[in-house]
Design an enzyme around this catalytic site. Sequence first.
Site, PDB file in Angstrom:
ATOM      1  N   GLY A  69       0.808  -1.211   0.000  1.00 26.30           N
ATOM      2  CA  GLY A  69       0.000   0.000   0.000  1.00 26.30           C
ATOM      3  C   GLY A  69       0.845   1.266   0.000  1.00 26.30           C
ATOM      4  O   GLY A  69       0.529   2.242  -0.695  1.00 26.30           O
ATOM      5  N   SER A  70       1.931   1.253   0.759  1.00 21.97           N
ATOM      6  CA  SER A  70       2.760   2.461   0.853  1.00 21.97           C
ATOM      7  C   SER A  70       3.344   2.830  -0.510  1.00 21.97           C
ATOM      8  O   SER A  70       3.287   3.992  -0.933  1.00 21.97           O
ATOM      9  CB  SER A  70       3.907   2.252   1.846  1.00 21.97           C
ATOM     10  OG  SER A  70       3.400   1.954   3.122  1.00 21.97           O
ATOM     11  N   ASN A 150      -7.879   4.169   8.678  1.00 26.25           N
ATOM     12  CA  ASN A 150      -7.330   3.001   9.356  1.00 26.25           C
ATOM     13  C   ASN A 150      -7.414   3.068  10.875  1.00 26.25           C
ATOM     14  O   ASN A 150      -7.293   2.053  11.533  1.00 26.25           O
ATOM     15  CB  ASN A 150      -5.877   2.758   8.924  1.00 26.25           C
ATOM     16  CG  ASN A 150      -5.047   4.005   8.955  1.00 26.25           C
ATOM     17  OD1 ASN A 150      -5.395   5.020   8.352  1.00 26.25           O
ATOM     18  ND2 ASN A 150      -3.939   3.963   9.670  1.00 26.25           N
ATOM     19  N   GLN A 178      -7.774  -0.023   3.583  1.00 28.14           N
ATOM     20  CA  GLN A 178      -8.647  -0.548   4.633  1.00 28.14           C
ATOM     21  C   GLN A 178     -10.022  -0.956   4.100  1.00 28.14           C
ATOM     22  O   GLN A 178     -10.763  -1.672   4.764  1.00 28.14           O
ATOM     23  CB  GLN A 178      -8.824   0.481   5.762  1.00 28.14           C
ATOM     24  CG  GLN A 178      -7.567   0.726   6.575  1.00 28.14           C
ATOM     25  CD  GLN A 178      -7.159  -0.463   7.438  1.00 28.14           C
ATOM     26  OE1 GLN A 178      -7.980  -1.289   7.841  1.00 28.14           O
ATOM     27  NE2 GLN A 178      -5.872  -0.563   7.745  1.00 28.14           N
ATOM     28  N   SER A 198      -3.418  -3.166  -0.505  1.00 30.23           N
ATOM     29  CA  SER A 198      -2.327  -3.930   0.117  1.00 30.23           C
ATOM     30  C   SER A 198      -2.864  -5.292   0.526  1.00 30.23           C
ATOM     31  O   SER A 198      -3.836  -5.386   1.278  1.00 30.23           O
ATOM     32  CB  SER A 198      -1.829  -3.171   1.340  1.00 30.23           C
ATOM     33  OG  SER A 198      -0.902  -3.970   2.032  1.00 30.23           O
ATOM     34  N   THR A 236      12.082  -7.969 -10.425  1.00 27.32           N
ATOM     35  CA  THR A 236      11.418  -9.235 -10.762  1.00 27.32           C
ATOM     36  C   THR A 236      10.126  -9.365  -9.968  1.00 27.32           C
ATOM     37  O   THR A 236      10.108  -9.140  -8.753  1.00 27.32           O
ATOM     38  CB  THR A 236      12.364 -10.417 -10.449  1.00 27.32           C
ATOM     39  OG1 THR A 236      13.556 -10.215 -11.198  1.00 27.32           O
ATOM     40  CG2 THR A 236      11.735 -11.747 -10.806  1.00 27.32           C
ATOM     41  N   CYS A 323       1.882   2.467  12.858  1.00 28.46           N
ATOM     42  CA  CYS A 323       2.965   3.368  12.477  1.00 28.46           C
ATOM     43  C   CYS A 323       3.247   4.415  13.545  1.00 28.46           C
ATOM     44  O   CYS A 323       4.342   4.944  13.620  1.00 28.46           O
ATOM     45  CB  CYS A 323       2.623   4.051  11.173  1.00 28.46           C
ATOM     46  SG  CYS A 323       1.812   2.949  10.036  1.00 28.46           S
TER      47      CYS A 323
HETATM   48  C1  LIG Z   1      -1.559  -0.468   6.061  1.00 30.18           C
HETATM   49  C2  LIG Z   1      -1.918   0.746   5.314  1.00 30.18           C
HETATM   50  C3  LIG Z   1      -1.075   1.267   4.318  1.00 30.18           C
HETATM   51  C4  LIG Z   1       0.286   0.683   4.058  1.00 30.18           C
HETATM   52  O1  LIG Z   1       0.230  -0.549   3.403  1.00 30.18           O
HETATM   53  P1  LIG Z   1       1.562  -1.458   3.390  1.00 30.18           P
HETATM   54  O2  LIG Z   1       1.228  -2.547   2.432  1.00 30.18           O
HETATM   55  O3  LIG Z   1       1.735  -1.961   4.772  1.00 30.18           O
HETATM   56  O4  LIG Z   1       2.664  -0.601   2.894  1.00 30.18           O
HETATM   57  C5  LIG Z   1      -1.496   2.371   3.631  1.00 30.18           C
HETATM   58  N1  LIG Z   1      -2.677   2.947   3.866  1.00 30.18           N
HETATM   59  C6  LIG Z   1      -3.522   2.478   4.807  1.00 30.18           C
HETATM   60  C7  LIG Z   1      -4.834   3.154   5.012  1.00 30.18           C
HETATM   61  C8  LIG Z   1      -3.174   1.371   5.565  1.00 30.18           C
HETATM   62  O5  LIG Z   1      -4.004   0.930   6.506  1.00 30.18           O
END
Ligand SMILES: *Cc1c(COP(=O)(O)O)cnc(C)c1O
Length: 396
Positions: A69-70, A150, A178, A198, A236, A323
């Site tokens: 997600g990041s 989140n 989320q 994610s 990859t 976080c």
């Molecule tokens: C967990 C989360 C992310 C980050 O996702 P990762 O795959 O852990 O990098 C980004 N946005 C929200 C809202 C999240 O809950």
Amino acid sequence: MIYLDNAATTKMSRHAIDAMIPYMNEIYGNPSSLHSAGQLAKEALEEARARIAKVLGAEPREITFTSGGSEADNQAILSAARTGEKKGKRHIISTAFEHHAVLHTLDKLKKEGFEITLLDVHENGLVTAEQVGEAIRDDTALVTVMFANNEVGTVQPVEEIGRICRERGVLFHTDAVQAAGHLHIDVKKQNIDMLSLSAHKFHGPKGIGVLYAKRGIRLENIIEGGAQERGKRGGTENIPAIMGMARALEEAAAHLDENSAKMTALRDRLIAGLAEIPHAVLNGDREHRLPNNVSFCFEGIEGESLLLLLDDKGIAASSGSACTSGSLDPSHVLLAIGRPHEIAHGSLRLTLSHETTEEEIDKTIAAVKDVVAYLRSISPVWRDLESGKQKFITAA
Ligand SMILES: *Cc1c(COP(=O)(O)O)cnc(C)c1O
């Protein structure tokens, strides 16, 4: 263990694990290789892309695999910024309670001279499409508003925000990390131009995610390397993880209504139980919230101590986002919805999965009641509140 931290990460689904194994044992070729071992992997990769696109209402070529997600958030925002910049558009609209993957990317752009408008979030944890409409200017390059928060679990009016952006010709990105697995996502119907997912938040593997970008949107590389992902993301491809993610997403979509109804009933039971604690406030709107999110602030206690004592009782909970834990600052989300520092420190987030049981919920209610009462009994702040030396912020 009673695991109630599914917003931080989830247990992998058995089916998702099973879907990965052949791609470690047998079909382990590199999809960029020309031999048949590579081509088998390439076929699997493209099949997974098509399956994921189908669940989201997208086209396969609109799906780019990322490390999570990041990375998807970073790439979406930086891409829109670079495109905007070329047309002299250096204004971006977002909200004060986004994930740090969004907020820190915006900070970086701010240092480059972009102007960032962070919309105020109402006390109920929602922003409105009108707020977005009022903030849009001629030089707005992007609107990025999360699908569901989140920490406090509130679900934003994404479809209306998307409609306004479309009317005004502004790109719209949403962090749907989320939302996936809990809410229906249809990028076309919901007017979404870019979306981040994610896998580990919907019972898939960690370290893999998706960036959906509508056809015609130019993506900017953030990982330079080979020609993978149409040259937009070097490295990859993580085929086992991609296969696990595709399976987990399909499974989540197939059981969404059923799981959501089950979690909503347990969520409401948990909210009702915790609301019996004196001087407790629910964070986030009662109606527009994720089916699995419960977030409270308890006056006169420290969230960290609450978590540790719950852990001793075998309950995995969170004070907010993974976080921010480890830092002593209260969560930026709770401050954004206007919770004063004094009570933002006493926060507790419990996030359910479809495997959570009624028995676990009842044990959790009893445990939280016990622990909150104990912590208050030894708290000098609570003594001052009770004796009237300090005023309560919350209602009894
Ligand atoms: C967990 C989360 C992310 C980050 O996702 P990762 O795959 O852990 O990098 C980004 N946005 C929200 C809202 C999240 O809950």
